[in-house]
Design an enzyme around this catalytic site. Structure first.
Site, PDB file in Angstrom:
ATOM      1  CG  ASP A 299      -2.021   1.021   1.149  1.00  6.97           C
ATOM      2  OD1 ASP A 299      -2.341   1.464   0.027  1.00  6.97           O
ATOM      3  OD2 ASP A 299      -2.550   1.405   2.204  1.00  6.97           O
TER       4      ASP A 299
ATOM      5  CD  GLU B 245      -0.760   5.326  -4.348  1.00  7.68           C
ATOM      6  OE1 GLU B 245      -0.313   5.689  -3.245  1.00  7.68           O
ATOM      7  OE2 GLU B 245      -1.464   4.322  -4.499  1.00  7.68           O
TER       8      GLU B 245
ATOM      9  CG  ASP C  73      -8.275   4.405   0.029  1.00 10.03           C
ATOM     10  OD1 ASP C  73      -8.048   3.182   0.128  1.00 10.03           O
ATOM     11  OD2 ASP C  73      -7.639   5.271   0.667  1.00 10.03           O
TER      12      ASP C  73
HETATM   13  C1  GLC Z   1      -4.924   3.414   2.621  1.00 11.94           C
HETATM   14  C2  GLC Z   1      -5.354   2.132   1.929  1.00 11.94           C
HETATM   15  C3  GLC Z   1      -6.434   1.467   2.726  1.00 11.94           C
HETATM   16  C4  GLC Z   1      -5.934   1.197   4.142  1.00 11.94           C
HETATM   17  C5  GLC Z   1      -5.463   2.489   4.800  1.00 11.94           C
HETATM   18  C6  GLC Z   1      -4.794   2.240   6.150  1.00 11.94           C
HETATM   19  O1  GLC Z   1      -5.946   4.330   2.612  1.00 11.94           O
HETATM   20  O2  GLC Z   1      -5.763   2.371   0.612  1.00 11.94           O
HETATM   21  O3  GLC Z   1      -6.841   0.276   2.105  1.00 11.94           O
HETATM   22  O4  GLC Z   1      -6.945   0.629   4.924  1.00 11.94           O
HETATM   23  O5  GLC Z   1      -4.516   3.139   3.965  1.00 11.94           O
HETATM   24  O6  GLC Z   1      -3.701   1.417   6.032  1.00 11.94           O
END
Ligand code: GLC
Length: 644
Positions: free
Chosen positions: A306, A309, A404
């Protein structure tokens, strides 16, 4: 047929595994220089559909929109948002002529597709770019030509095709036990539970908070005995924390991206100030990928990558305003500070200092590659890996989720429209946060979203902290959720087989109707899809709807599944209004095709892929079967089932 032409000195992205024949003229495009950019133009005819751009917003048909390939964390996106989490620069024009184009550059690309009725496609990009032109007899043939150039999709283990539950906010063993018990007690199937950032020690990558998970290894094993696997998150940014092994090694070896002064670049993400691994350095990739061993040693077999980007909350350079700035827009003067940060840090690419902005779209893809290459060495069996940011080519290393989204009907509709385009660029293992990440998901929306996600390879319920709890067992009338999720498990012999066959043959798993049917209605339809070779779906995506209009381009078998089981009926070609109650799933089997279904179970380890019956009016089905883990995935594992 594919031909390529190179402008300037493009960075080698690794998107293609096969080089196309080189040419020195483009067939369908006029090219001109404008300031420091190249501008490509191609005339459209009135009837042309423009497919492509992978994860991007708007429709399956991209006409009428402006899009920017520039990986962006935008949880509040809508159809006007220029950029999402992945960049997939493929276009396929489908009209009297069928052709495609791929702009292979990790830098920003602007696509204006019949924007303001210009009647043309205008693509503006960095002057260093490899342009691949594709031709074929149909849009589908062009897509397959592209897939043959970019190589085979990541194939996760069978359990990754089971249902996954996730939520940002599960803190400790007690929280996760409650989810496992909730599902098992409600008899709603489940195969995996995600661990979001709270499992870590202060959000530091590759650590485990030992108060919350005193014996993660033992716990992972206990859950596995119940048919449930843990899937932890890994973020791109490494917390600045002298004494932490990952951090110390990164600094000592020069594995982090650097700022103007040549010092590691600093920016804040969840753990506070972090450095970003320089995934462009092969040694840094190897180092970071090997860090996953700290979790595989505890029995972990799947991960989600995660914030890659990379997402930046604020930096010393641009200040705190980043967090407050609005979402990015097309106009550069309104860009957020994250965009400004991207012009202020550097990678070391083969000894050359390269500005991040020039190679931005490849960052998340290289994180996925780093993890995948090492996990492949570490683990004896297949593993699950999916990422938020992506670029074409990363599909060989992992899947993606669409980032998201929100608990709203338009996000469900967007998910439907995104899936075929994501498949066109090779990411077969993909899906959205079912039920929506932000916002509060009501019962009806959750049931309808699940009914769609039954057909997406990645089927995961995920939501944000502070939103309404959305685990399936928390809604009243559990038998409806049981029914919808159990359909996924009954269809697993088909879903798994179609997925692997698509990966092996360089095909798509989810396609637009226009790829198989040439009538005008099929070409234009945006809310019905083909799933594998036999199934057509027409998901209900409207609040309060009791029925929906379905277009059948040929005679089909309508399959209705609810708490009473399967009901099949032959339906003639044409347009019809079909009743679909919120606890039902209706799908269609194409003429002359079959779908193998099995008994279903609470988890994939209890599924028997061999014990199937065939639905539909076809005579046989080619089923891919293996043990769900083997790395030996070949056509030899396909068996031909005959209808009894
Ligand atoms: C980002 C991710 C999401 C995750 C959050 C906390 O927003 O896209 O899926 O739950 O971070 O880690």
């Amino acid at each position: 047929m594919a031909k390529q032409i190179i402008f300037g000195r493009p960075y080698e992205t690794g998107a293609l595994v096969k080089e196309a024949e080189t040419t020195d003229t483009l067939e369908n495009w006029q090219v001109e220089k404008f300031n420091d950019k190249l501008v490509f133009r191609c005339k459209l005819t009135e009837n042309d559909i423009v497919y492509g751009l992978g994860e991007q917003v708007r429709g399956i048909n991209k006409r009428g929109g402006r899009y920017i390939s520039y990986n962006t964390d935008n949880p509040n996106h809508n159809d006007e948002s220029p950029s999402l989490y992945g960049s997939h620069n493929l276009l396929i024009v489908d009209g009297e002529r069928h052709f495609g184009v791929f702009f292979d550059t990790p830098a920003r690309v602007l696509f204006e597709i019949d924007w303001q009725n210009s009647g043309e496609i205008v693509v503006t990009c960095d002057p260093n770019v490899k342009v691949v032109e594709l031709a074929g007899e149909s849009a589908y043939a062009v897509a397959k030509e592209f897939l043959s150039l970019i190589g085979q999709s990541h194939i996760p283990p069978l359990w990754a095709f089971g249902f996954g539950q996730s939520r940002w906010g599960y803190k400790n063993r007690k929280d996760i036990d409650a989810v496992a018990d909730g599902y098992r007690n409600a008899n709603i199937p489940l195969d995996w539970i995600c661990m979001d950032i709270d499992y870590m020690d202060r959000f530091i990558d590759f650590t485990v908070n030992s108060k919350r998970f005193p014996d993660l290894k033992g716990y992972a094993e206990t859950l596995k005995q119940r048919g449930i696997r843990l899937v932890p998150i890994i973020d791109a940014g490494v917390k600045i924390e002298p004494g932490n092994d990952t951090y110390d090694q990164g600094v000592k070896n020069g594995y982090f991206c650097t700022n103007h002064e040549g010092e590691p670049f600093k920016a804040a993400v969840w753990p506070g100030m972090t450095h970003f691994p320089d995934f462009f350095q092969p040694e840094a990739r190897e180092w970071f990928g090997n860090e996953y061993r700290k979790l595989t040693d505890l029995g972990i077999e799947g991960f989600w990558n995660d914030m890659n980007e990379p997402a930046i909350f604020y930096s010393e350079y641009t200040g705190i305003l980043n967090a407050l700035a609005s979402a990015p827009s097309i106009d550069s003067e309104k860009e957020t500070n994250a965009y400004k940060d991207y012009r202020n840090f550097y990678h070391n690419i083969d000894g050359e200092r390269v500005l991040h902005d020039k190679v931005h779209n490849l960052y998340g893809a290289l994180m996925t590659r780093a993890a995948s290459e090492q996990l492949n060495k570490i683990l004896p069996s297949r593993f699950l890996l999916f990422s938020r940011a992506s670029y074409v080519g990363a599909h060989r290393y992992g899947g993606i989720w669409t980032g998201d989204n929100g608990s709203s009907w338009d996000h469900l509709a967007r998910n439907v429209r995104q899936m075929p385009s994501i498949n066109m660029v090779g990411f077969l293992y993909s899906g959205a946060d079912t039920g929506g990440f932000g916002g509060n998901c009501g019962r009806e929306l959750m049931l309808r979203w699940l009914a769609f996600s039954v057909f997406t390879p990645l089927m995961r319920n995920h939501s944000a902290i502070l939103t309404k709890r959305q685990e399936c067992y928390r809604y009243g009338g559990q038998e409806d959720f049981q029914s919808v999720v159990s359909l996924r498990y009954k269809l697993l012999p088909y879903i798994y087989s179609e997925f692997v066959k698509a990966a092996l043959s360089g095909d798509m798993y989810i396609k637009p109707l226009g790829f198989e049917y040439s009538d005008e209605r099929s070409r234009r339809i945006e809310d019905q899809l083909l799933v594998g070779e036999s199934i057509m779906i027409a998901p209900v995506i409207e609040k309060g709807a009791k029925s929906r209009t379905v277009w059948l381009p040929e005679d089909m078998t309508e399959v209705r599944y609810d708490t009473n089981g399967f009901g099949c009926e032959k339906i003639p070609k044409g347009l019809r209004e079909v009743k679909v109650a919120p606890n039902e799933v209706v799908f269609y089997i194409r003429s002359g095709k079959c779908v193998p279904i099995c008994k279903g179970a609470q988890c994939t380890s209890e599924i028997n892929l061999r014990d199937v019956v065939l639905l539909g009016d076809g005579k046989e089905y080619r089923q891919y079967i293996d043990d769900g883990f083997t790395k030996n995935v070949t056509e030899n594992n396909i068996v031909v089932l005959q209808k009894k």
